[in-house]
Design an enzyme around this catalytic site. Structure first.
Site, mmCIF file in Angstrom:
data_model
loop_
_atom_site.group_PDB
_atom_site.id
_atom_site.type_symbol
_atom_site.label_atom_id
_atom_site.label_comp_id
_atom_site.label_asym_id
_atom_site.label_seq_id
_atom_site.Cartn_x
_atom_site.Cartn_y
_atom_site.Cartn_z
ATOM 1 N N LYS A 1 0.825 -1.212 0.000
ATOM 2 C CA LYS A 1 0.000 0.000 0.000
ATOM 3 C C LYS A 1 0.866 1.272 0.000
ATOM 4 O O LYS A 1 2.068 1.222 0.317
ATOM 5 C CB LYS A 1 -0.945 -0.046 1.205
ATOM 6 C CG LYS A 1 -1.931 -1.215 1.124
ATOM 7 C CD LYS A 1 -2.949 -1.151 2.243
ATOM 8 C CE LYS A 1 -3.929 -2.300 2.133
ATOM 9 N NZ LYS A 1 -5.018 -2.193 3.145
ATOM 10 N N HIS B 1 -2.220 -5.532 1.300
ATOM 11 C CA HIS B 1 -3.514 -6.205 1.121
ATOM 12 C C HIS B 1 -3.242 -7.629 0.669
ATOM 13 O O HIS B 1 -2.286 -7.876 -0.051
ATOM 14 C CB HIS B 1 -4.326 -5.483 0.039
ATOM 15 C CG HIS B 1 -5.534 -6.244 -0.402
ATOM 16 N ND1 HIS B 1 -6.706 -6.248 0.319
ATOM 17 C CD2 HIS B 1 -5.733 -7.062 -1.471
ATOM 18 C CE1 HIS B 1 -7.582 -7.034 -0.295
ATOM 19 N NE2 HIS B 1 -7.020 -7.533 -1.384
HETATM 20 P P1 CMP Z 1 -7.363 -4.765 3.393
HETATM 21 O O1 CMP Z 1 -6.908 -6.144 3.719
HETATM 22 O O2 CMP Z 1 -6.791 -4.100 2.214
HETATM 23 O O3 CMP Z 1 -8.969 -4.800 3.244
HETATM 24 C C1 CMP Z 1 -9.827 -3.738 3.618
HETATM 25 C C2 CMP Z 1 -9.090 -2.604 4.231
HETATM 26 O O4 CMP Z 1 -9.894 -1.702 4.978
HETATM 27 C C3 CMP Z 1 -8.107 -3.145 5.269
HETATM 28 O O5 CMP Z 1 -7.067 -3.833 4.658
HETATM 29 C C4 CMP Z 1 -7.736 -1.861 5.992
HETATM 30 O O6 CMP Z 1 -6.807 -1.079 5.265
HETATM 31 C C5 CMP Z 1 -9.086 -1.158 6.013
HETATM 32 N N1 CMP Z 1 -9.780 -1.393 7.292
HETATM 33 C C6 CMP Z 1 -10.335 -2.526 7.731
HETATM 34 N N2 CMP Z 1 -10.888 -2.365 8.954
HETATM 35 C C7 CMP Z 1 -10.682 -1.062 9.286
HETATM 36 C C8 CMP Z 1 -10.999 -0.262 10.413
HETATM 37 N N3 CMP Z 1 -11.659 -0.785 11.462
HETATM 38 N N4 CMP Z 1 -10.612 1.017 10.418
HETATM 39 C C9 CMP Z 1 -9.946 1.550 9.360
HETATM 40 N N5 CMP Z 1 -9.618 0.844 8.252
HETATM 41 C C10 CMP Z 1 -9.965 -0.448 8.219
#
Ligand code: CMP
Length: 147
Positions: free
Chosen positions: A11, A117
């Protein structure tokens, strides 16, 4: 049978903080083969499409702002049980809950700026791989295009 690919993004925060090399080393040492890789800076509409399952979440807008804030590295990783094994390598979404030695424990700044991710299912791995890469951008070990 579990699929052999997963899609990762390093990211924008992890790119900015110069963690690309260390993260790719961890990926290689864990036995993944990189069959496609590119730098990309997502447009807002692309980031919204990628994360559309989260569109009703409170963190959606902040997540989109973060994901378009700079370049990221996208890659298709190949290995038996790729989705499950990569999720183990990266650790929990919230880095405070991630195991020691995982990518997120080492490099995440917060639950939102969580360094990488990884696809959460074989179906999403295919969808996400297709989001970033055409067939002519995917390669076998011998350098042939994966069709
Ligand atoms: P990722 O695995 O890319 O999938 C969804 C993304 O949303 C996650 O990683 C985080 O970057 C973001 N995310 C998930 N939960 C939260 C949260 N509670 N607060 C802020 N960002 C979140």
């Amino acid at each position: 049978m579990a699929g052999r690919i997963t899609l990762t993004m390093i990211k924008p925060g992890a790119v900015k903080n110069e963690h690309i090399g260390h993260i790719l080393t961890m990926i290689s040492e864990a036995g993944f083969r990189i069959s496609a890789m590119k730098f990309a800076q997502l447009r807002r509409s692309q980031a919204e499409a990628f994360y559309k399952v989260h569109k009703d979440k409170t963190f959606f807008n902040a997540l989109i702002e973060y994901m378009i804030s700079g370049p990221l590295v996208a890659a298709i990783l190949e290995k038996d049980n790729a989705v499950k094994d990569y999720r183990e390598l990266i650790g929990a979404t919230d880095p405070t809950k991630a195991d020691n030695g995982t990518i997120r424990k080492l490099f995440a700044e917060s639950v939102q700026k969580n360094a990488v991710h990884g696809s959460d299912s074989d179906t999403n791995a295919q969808i996400e791989a297709n989001f970033f890469f055409s067939t002519s951008e995917r390669f076998t070990e011998d350098g042939y295009i994966l069709l």
